[in-house]
Design an enzyme around this catalytic site. Structure first.
Site, PDB file in Angstrom:
ATOM      1  N   SER A 164       1.294  -7.204  -4.187  1.00 56.25           N
ATOM      2  CA  SER A 164       2.637  -7.470  -4.694  1.00 56.25           C
ATOM      3  C   SER A 164       3.398  -6.158  -4.698  1.00 56.25           C
ATOM      4  CB  SER A 164       2.571  -8.037  -6.126  1.00 56.25           C
ATOM      5  OG  SER A 164       3.841  -8.035  -6.737  1.00 56.25           O
ATOM      6  N   TYR A 176      -0.584  -8.434 -14.658  1.00 56.62           N
ATOM      7  CA  TYR A 176      -0.409  -8.794 -13.249  1.00 56.62           C
ATOM      8  C   TYR A 176      -0.303  -7.533 -12.398  1.00 56.62           C
ATOM      9  CZ  TYR A 176       1.470 -11.071  -9.071  1.00 56.62           C
ATOM     10  OH  TYR A 176       1.667 -11.515  -7.789  1.00 56.62           O
TER      11      TYR A 176
END
Length: 317
Positions: A164, A176
């Site tokens: 990401s 995350y």
């Protein structure tokens, strides 16, 4: 001097363009295993590679997701139920893949399965949520990769890990981001350790995209529930006005997500099918022209740009 530099830069990009246009031969004989194919990037990539004639082996978490995918693809595509948090499920999926690829080995492994449960500030999130996210997004990637690695090595194939932009520059979603930084480190190490075996390792770093993980209605509900369950002394530190403002800030960001998932899956496809795949793919205009350049700025300047519009907590000093 500037002219020479411009010419050299032009030649570099021309050479890169030429190299990246070279496609691996006999794609119709290549097997690719993809995790997280129930929806989102994994689902679209499975359909995309199937259209190109590759032999797609799709790992789905649910039978419903697997059935829907089979109904949208050719008979070449096969599905298996896979829970990346369970060792026995990974082992069973590996045996299933081994039976299908035989002596040819596994050309491509795409680690796409992931979750996002970082719906708020770091200290609002329960430690169990940290563990669950790392178990899927990082430990799952590691365990699936190590289990499938002998098959990939046999084919001298590809490993594609979905990271990401939050694995490049972290500014929200604490756990995350942690998991994606871990994926980046694991991928860097794998790439260097496997280079002598002919195995190439790539990372795809998507920016903001509209998937099940970024669905605003669901995101908002979870965020409000997390705030509700946050201990009183922490809520007092931030204040309800802060939460409301932060909630609106998240809404603005997620509602502006790109709906063009091909910007991501085209990168994944290139990593699987190109003779010369890239090490990193920054997917999306926001990733390429904002977040990646931002990651090279001095930290203090990047901090200012990222947080200048953030609300202030009630007990801020």
């Amino acid at each position: 001097m500037w002219l020479y530099l411009a010419v050299l830069l032009g030649l570099y990009y021309l050479l890169r363009w030429y190299r990246e246009r070279q496609v691996v031969s006999h794609l119709q004989d290549k097997f690719v295993f993809i995790t997280g194919c129930d929806s989102g990037f994994g689902n679209q990539l499975a359909r995309q590679l199937d259209l190109r004639g590759l032999r797609v082996l799709a790992g789905c978490l649910t039978e419903q997701g697997a059935e829907q995918l089979r109904n949208q693809t050719s008979d070449r595509l096969q599905t298996v139920i896979l829970d990346v948090t369970k060792t026995e499920s990974i082992a069973a999926a590996t045996e299933w893949v081994k039976e299908r690829v035989g002596d040819r080995g596994l050309w491509g492994l795409v680690n796409n399965a992931g979750i996002f449960h970082s719906h708020g500030y770091a200290e609002w999130i329960k430690i169990e949520t940290y563990r669950d996210t790392l178990r899927v997004n990082l430990i799952g990637v590691i365990e699936v990769t190590l289990s499938m690695l002998p098959l990939v090595r046999k084919a001298q194939g590809r490993i594609v890990n979905v990271s990401s932009i939050l694995g490049r520059i972290a500014f929200f979603g604490a756990v995350y981001s942690c998991s994606k930084y871990g994926v980046e480190a694991f991928s860097d190490i794998l790439r260097r350790e496997l280079q002598h075996f002919g195995v190439k390792v790539s990372m795809v770093e998507p920016g903001y995209f509209r998937t099940a993980m970024t669905d605003w209605q669901k995101f908002s509900e979870i965020m409000k529930q997390i705030w509700k369950e946050t201990p009183a002394h922490i809520k007092e530190t931030y204040g309800q006005k802060f939460f409301d403002a932060y909630h609106d800030l998240m809404k603005q960001g997620l509602l502006s997500c790109s709906t063009n998932l091909n910007l991501v899956t085209d990168c994944m496809e290139h990593a699987v099918t190109s003779v010369h795949p890239r090490t990193r793919y920054s997917a999306g205009w926001d990733a390429q022209f904002f977040f990646v350049p931002l990651s090279y700025l001095p930290t203090s300047l990047a901090d200012y740009i990222l947080t200048r519009s953030w609300p202030k907590p009630a007990q801020a000093v």
